[in-house]
Design an enzyme around this catalytic site. Structure first.
Site, PDB file in Angstrom:
ATOM      1  CG  HIS A   1       4.261  -6.419  -1.083  1.00 15.79           C
ATOM      2  ND1 HIS A   1       4.232  -5.511  -1.613  1.00 15.79           N
ATOM      3  CD2 HIS A   1       3.079  -6.760  -1.542  1.00 15.79           C
ATOM      4  CE1 HIS A   1       3.675  -5.035  -2.199  1.00 15.79           C
ATOM      5  NE2 HIS A   1       2.837  -5.905  -2.386  1.00 15.79           N
TER       6      HIS A   1
ATOM      7  CE  LYS B   1      -3.239  -1.209  -0.556  1.00 15.42           C
ATOM      8  NZ  LYS B   1      -3.937  -2.255  -1.589  1.00 15.42           N
TER       9      LYS B   1
ATOM     10  CB  SER C   1      -3.971   2.341   2.068  1.00 16.60           C
ATOM     11  OG  SER C   1      -4.003   1.327   0.974  1.00 16.60           O
TER      12      SER C   1
HETATM   13  S1  PPS Z   1      -0.741  -3.226  -3.211  1.00 15.90           S
HETATM   14  O1  PPS Z   1      -1.619  -3.681  -3.054  1.00 15.90           O
HETATM   15  O2  PPS Z   1       0.454  -2.555  -2.120  1.00 15.90           O
HETATM   16  O3  PPS Z   1       0.082  -3.783  -4.969  1.00 15.90           O
HETATM   17  O4  PPS Z   1      -1.313  -1.590  -3.280  1.00 15.90           O
HETATM   18  P1  PPS Z   1      -0.499  -0.207  -3.791  1.00 15.90           P
HETATM   19  O5  PPS Z   1      -1.030  -0.220  -5.249  1.00 15.90           O
HETATM   20  O6  PPS Z   1       0.846  -0.436  -3.295  1.00 15.90           O
HETATM   21  O7  PPS Z   1      -0.910   0.531  -2.890  1.00 15.90           O
HETATM   22  C1  PPS Z   1      -2.356   1.015  -3.060  1.00 15.90           C
HETATM   23  C2  PPS Z   1      -2.781   2.500  -2.287  1.00 15.90           C
HETATM   24  O8  PPS Z   1      -2.204   3.411  -4.171  1.00 15.90           O
HETATM   25  C3  PPS Z   1      -3.180   4.032  -3.887  1.00 15.90           C
HETATM   26  N1  PPS Z   1      -2.844   4.870  -5.563  1.00 15.90           N
HETATM   27  C4  PPS Z   1      -2.467   5.650  -6.318  1.00 15.90           C
HETATM   28  N2  PPS Z   1      -2.242   7.117  -5.336  1.00 15.90           N
HETATM   29  C5  PPS Z   1      -1.734   7.831  -6.364  1.00 15.90           C
HETATM   30  N3  PPS Z   1      -1.931   8.198  -7.794  1.00 15.90           N
HETATM   31  C6  PPS Z   1      -1.850   6.611  -8.347  1.00 15.90           C
HETATM   32  N4  PPS Z   1      -1.857   7.349  -9.533  1.00 15.90           N
HETATM   33  C7  PPS Z   1      -1.840   5.658  -8.257  1.00 15.90           C
HETATM   34  N5  PPS Z   1      -1.946   4.492  -7.669  1.00 15.90           N
HETATM   35  C8  PPS Z   1      -2.425   4.572  -6.811  1.00 15.90           C
HETATM   36  C9  PPS Z   1      -4.415   3.702  -4.176  1.00 15.90           C
HETATM   37  O9  PPS Z   1      -5.436   4.476  -4.147  1.00 15.90           O
HETATM   38  C10 PPS Z   1      -3.676   2.481  -2.283  1.00 15.90           C
HETATM   39  O10 PPS Z   1      -4.093   3.874  -2.123  1.00 15.90           O
HETATM   40  P2  PPS Z   1      -5.342   4.838  -1.141  1.00 15.90           P
HETATM   41  O11 PPS Z   1      -5.042   6.078  -0.161  1.00 15.90           O
HETATM   42  O12 PPS Z   1      -5.956   3.349  -0.506  1.00 15.90           O
HETATM   43  O13 PPS Z   1      -6.281   5.117  -1.693  1.00 15.90           O
END
Ligand code: PPS
Length: 288
Positions: free
Chosen positions: A102, A47, A132
């Protein structure tokens, strides 16, 4: 498709969701994987921007052309090394391979240290990571689920949380901080100024993209673009694994959402533990 049970594998000192991971797949990642000099690793605590970096890296390696991100699933373009399909995805993949993980530093492929492979490690404010992950655990049917937010915060701060605690994960990776093969990114910085971060990534990777190509990377890796890209938004994953009735993977994509979730007492307790665990580490998290 069969649902993944909410079961965990204890792999050395960390807990990892079962189903998508097996002891065999973790052994492959940590002990058998042969790192190549031109491998590029997208490393994160869950996340923290994993999917975002998958998209950005794909777009950088296509020189800003969005065709590949619109044609191939993110998990096929930049696969997780530790998942059960890691070996199959990566063994015969042509170089340069873009790889996601991860894994904490101590379980990272043993072969890495003998190579010139590059690692991009993205760090996000742990309070926002916690929020998240709380929502993600409602969607992801392989995650341990706690309805009560306080219970989830307690789980997040315990050694039972997936991939180990945020604190140890970050500190483990920061031991490489002086290596020319490590680039540390901040999720909050990327929110503030994506273009300068894309430029920084290109420089680190030795990729020369012109301004139009950089702008295209930025455009196609925006929150809205990714949320509406079926190759990156997990809409193809069946409800037995990601239950879309319980929320959206692309939830808010902002910095500072912890303010809408943590009570003052929870903030205070989290800060106390943060200071205790991170006393020699200098990190700051900007909020919008
Ligand atoms: S995972 O399951 O570990 O692969 O998740 P991960 O991709 O690391 O994290 C998901 C969160 O990243 C946000 N996200 C983004 N934020 C801003 N811009 C872009 N382009 C973007 N893409 C993914 C996603 O919304 C999750 O955060 P939260 O706070 O839950 O919205």
């Amino acid at each position: 498709m069969m649902a993944f049970p909410r079961q965990y594998i204890q792999y050395e000192d960390i807990r990892i969701p079962g189903g998508v991971h097996t002891v065999e797949s973790l052994n492959y990642a940590s002990k058998e994987f042969e790192t190549r000099d031109d491998d590029v690793f997208n490393v994160t605590y869950p996340k923290s921007g994993t999917t975002w970096l998958q998209e950005i890296l794909s777009l950088i390696y296509s020189n800003g052309d969005p065709t590949p991100v619109k044609a191939t699933y993110s998990w096929d373009r930049v696969p997780w090394i530790e998942q059960h399909s890691g070996r199959q995805h990566l063994e015969n993949k042509p170089s340069p391979r873009l790889i996601t993980t991860h894994l904490p530093f101590h379980l990272f492929p043993q072969s890495f240290s003998k190579t010139k492979a590059k690692v991009i490690y993205t760090i996000r404010n742990p309070k926002d990571v916690c929020v998240s992950l709380y929502y993600f655990s409602k969607i992801a049917q392989f995650m341990e689920y706690r309805d009560d937010f306080q219970d989830f915060v307690s789980l997040f701060l315990s050694k039972d949380i997936i991939f180990g605690r945020w604190f140890e994960h970050v500190k483990g990776w920061l031991t490489l901080k002086d290596s020319p093969n490590l680039l540390i990114l901040s999720y909050e910085d990327m929110i503030k100024d994506l273009k300068s971060n894309v430029t920084k990534i290109c420089k680190f990777l030795g990729k020369e993209l012109d301004d139009a190509a950089i702008n295209s990377v930025v455009e196609h890796s925006s929150f809205q673009a990714m949320k509406s890209n079926p190759m990156s938004n997990y809409s193809a994953v069946p409800n037995e694994i990601f239950n879309k009735d319980h929320g959206n993977f692309y939830r808010k994509g902002i910095a500072g959402d912890h303010k809408n979730h943590f009570t003052p007492a929870q903030e205070e307790e989290f800060e106390r533990i943060y200071k205790e665990c991170m006393k020699d580490i200098n990190l700051s998290f900007t909020e919008n």
